[in-house]
Enzyme design. Structure first.
Site, short mmCIF file in Angstrom:
data_model
loop_
_atom_site.label_atom_id
_atom_site.label_comp_id
_atom_site.label_asym_id
_atom_site.label_seq_id
_atom_site.Cartn_x
_atom_site.Cartn_y
_atom_site.Cartn_z
N LEU A 1 29.41 -16.81 22.68
CA LEU A 1 28.07 -17.06 22.15
C LEU A 1 27.11 -16.12 22.85
O LEU A 1 27.06 -16.08 24.08
CB LEU A 1 27.64 -18.51 22.41
CG LEU A 1 26.20 -18.85 22.03
CD1 LEU A 1 26.05 -19.00 20.53
CD2 LEU A 1 25.72 -20.12 22.71
N ASP B 1 8.51 -23.95 18.56
CA ASP B 1 7.08 -24.25 18.62
C ASP B 1 6.87 -25.76 18.66
O ASP B 1 7.60 -26.50 18.02
CB ASP B 1 6.41 -23.64 17.37
CG ASP B 1 4.91 -23.63 17.49
OD1 ASP B 1 4.40 -23.88 18.60
OD2 ASP B 1 4.25 -23.37 16.48
N HIS C 1 7.07 -28.58 28.08
CA HIS C 1 7.92 -27.38 28.13
C HIS C 1 9.31 -27.71 28.67
O HIS C 1 10.31 -27.15 28.21
CB HIS C 1 7.25 -26.30 28.99
CG HIS C 1 6.02 -25.73 28.35
ND1 HIS C 1 6.03 -25.19 27.09
CD2 HIS C 1 4.74 -25.61 28.78
CE1 HIS C 1 4.82 -24.76 26.77
NE2 HIS C 1 4.00 -25.02 27.79
#
Lengths: 254, 284
Positions: free
Chosen positions: B149, B35, B52
């Protein structure tokens, strides 16, 4: 080999130092609190004055407050005071989330402790599992609070039960497309829970924030705010948490 | 240079600190609510889409840190279903960003395989524009055998929606006699969801709520809220979160010794197959 030992040593040292700092902090807090407020087991007039003084200043207040309560740390009197404070603050719904699984058996005790503390405080307390007992205050508009106790039984288990019954077609549901939407599932869920708003604020105490399985469906927008790191529930920390809450603006999504 | 996993972003000293922290318990699954991109943009007076982009760069750095720390599973909240309600311009920009990044990932697939990264996109994929949906399906199928991962990207996701979709699958399973109602329990639901249970959840930018992320999964998760904006998140913030986890994590749950019922296992396998079929369908 040597570098591994060094790393382990530094790791241990780091955590030791942190333990020391946190320990010192806790001792300081406790000493400071002891000095400034007498450890009362009943709601005092000063408590109420503090709430009445500060709460009206806040820009927003929770409709539904949840307190994560752990019987290992919180006494019934602690929780009873929380009920009275919330009543005076004008919070319409208060729920306790029973982290340790003890509180559900002690509802009667909590009820009595609240009655003892309520003396002279205007307002009406409704226990969701009890018929209305305690009274109205001579026509003066007073606050009303509904008290609930939830436990992990009301969380994942309830959702699981819902899905099971949907499979067995015991409960009706809408399904317009291939996948059920959150709204359609919410209609099923809301029929199972008491009709109270989703919690806006959850207060926890202790060093770590964890839901412990609190109402998974209902907490999507709940704010988690700490009361104290040492499990102490004081009126100052209650008012402080309310201040913190009123500063947040509620947004959806990330 | 890889775009998804940023190399050369860890100094010698940082690597040493990572190694020190690693001597203790490290979360086996960490989740991030990334956020603060928009607030970062506002603060630095750049436009939202730059914010972004910065956020994505930070993700690639974070993935490198997680690889170095030896964390095997990372989940990030990239786009909520609620975010579709934002301005068309911003939603389009976000979709374009995703398309570009997933295309990059396919272009550098050799490197991704070398790192051993498996990408899983969790969410209501039917809400995505067609080209993006087929792209993410390709990415998921291309990386499904990697195992160093696991990167879960929650896209067009909400926790409530995830539970509802799992419910639909289970209801279908009962209708098709793949599973009987007695065998439906919390464990089965947990495993029918897109995402597993994280041990640590980090939310940046000072918000203290979940915003409909992993509602079912976080029952025993350590929640860590920090004020830093996501594009400004540093390795020190991550290490602080992990130290907090090390100090407060609940004890590791003993493995359930009870054998999972045969029917349940079969059902979960069946779900897996169905998912793979769906992805293949989206590609064509």
């Amino acid at each position: 080999m040597l570098s591994r030992l060094l790393r382990q040593f530094l790791f241990a040292l780091l955590h030791l130092i942190l333990n020391f700092i946190v320990g010192a902090q806790n001792v300081y807090c406790r000493y400071w609190l002891k000095k400034h407020s007498l450890q009362d087991y009943e709601v005092t007039k000063t408590d109420l004055k503090l709430i009445v003084k500060h709460i009206p200043k806040l820009s927003k207040q929770p409709k539904h407050l949840v307190v994560l309560s752990d019987s290992d740390y919180h006494s019934i009197d602690d929780l009873a005071r929380m009920v009275i404070w919330s009543l005076v603050a004008g919070i319409p719904f208060l729920s306790f989330y029973d982290v340790s699984g003890q509180l559900s058996y002690q509802e009667e005790k909590l009820f009595n402790a609240v009655e003892k503390n309520k003396k002279g405080v205007p307002g009406c307390i409704k226990w969701s599992k009890k018929p209305d007992l305690n009274g109205y205050t001579n026509g003066i508009p007073a606050h009303k609070i509904v008290v609930n106790i939830f436990s992990c039984q009301n969380g994942r288990s309830t959702i699981t039960q819902c899905i099971k019954e949907m499979c067995e077609e015991k409960i009706p549901y809408n399904r317009k497309s291939d996948q059920i939407t959150a709204q359609e599932f919410d209609d099923v869920i809301s029929a199972v829970y008491p009709s109270i708003p989703d919690p806006d604020l959850a207060l926890f105490s202790g060093p770590v924030c964890c839901t412990h399985g609190l109402l998974p469906w209902q907490i999507r927008l709940t704010e988690f705010i700490s009361l104290s790191v040492d499990y102490n529930l004081s009126v100052e920390s209650f008012v402080g948490a309310m201040y913190k809450y009123s500063k947040c603006d509620q947004r959806f999504g990330t | 240079m890889s775009l998804w996993i940023k190399e050369n972003c860890v100094s010698f000293f940082q690597l040493f600190c990572i190694k020190v922290i690693k001597t203790g318990r490290v979360p086996q699954h960490i989740a991030f609510i990334m956020d603060g991109n928009r607030r970062y943009a506002k603060k630095n007076s750049v436009d939202k889409s730059t914010g972004h982009h910065k956020g994505f760069d930070k993700l690639s750095e974070t993935l490198k840190w997680c690889l170095d720390l030896g964390i095997p599973e990372v989940t990030v909240y990239a786009f909520s279903i609620e975010n579709f309600k934002r301005s068309k311009e911003e939603v389009d920009a976000l979709m374009e960003l995703a398309r570009e990044k997933f295309q990059n990932l396919l272009d550098e697939i050799d490197q991704i395989d070398e790192w051993g990264v498996r990408v899983h996109v969790a969410g209501r994929l039917s809400l995505l524009p067609e080209h993006l949906r087929s792209l993410v399906s390709k990415v998921m199928l291309a990386t499904k055998d990697n195992n160093r991962l696991c990167l879960n990207i929650a896209y067009a996701y909400t926790g409530r929606d995830e539970i509802s979709r799992a419910a639909s699958r289970i209801i279908d399973g009962v209708k098709e006699n793949k599973i009987s109602p007695e065998n439906i329990d919390e464990e089965l639901i947990s495993q029918s969801l897109d995402l597993g249970e994280p041990e640590l959840l980090v939310r940046t930018s000072g918000e203290v709520r979940l915003s409909d992320f992993m509602l079912w999964q976080i029952s025993n998760t350590v929640l860590y809220f920090t004020d830093v904006l996501w594009p400004e998140f540093t390795i020190w913030n991550l290490l602080a979160a992990i130290i907090h986890f090390q100090r407060n994590a609940p004890p590791i749950k003993a493995e359930d010794t009870n054998e999972t019922a045969h029917e349940k296992k079969e059902f979960l396998k069946y779900l897996e197959q169905r998912r793979a079929q769906e992805l293949t369908k989206y590609i064509s």
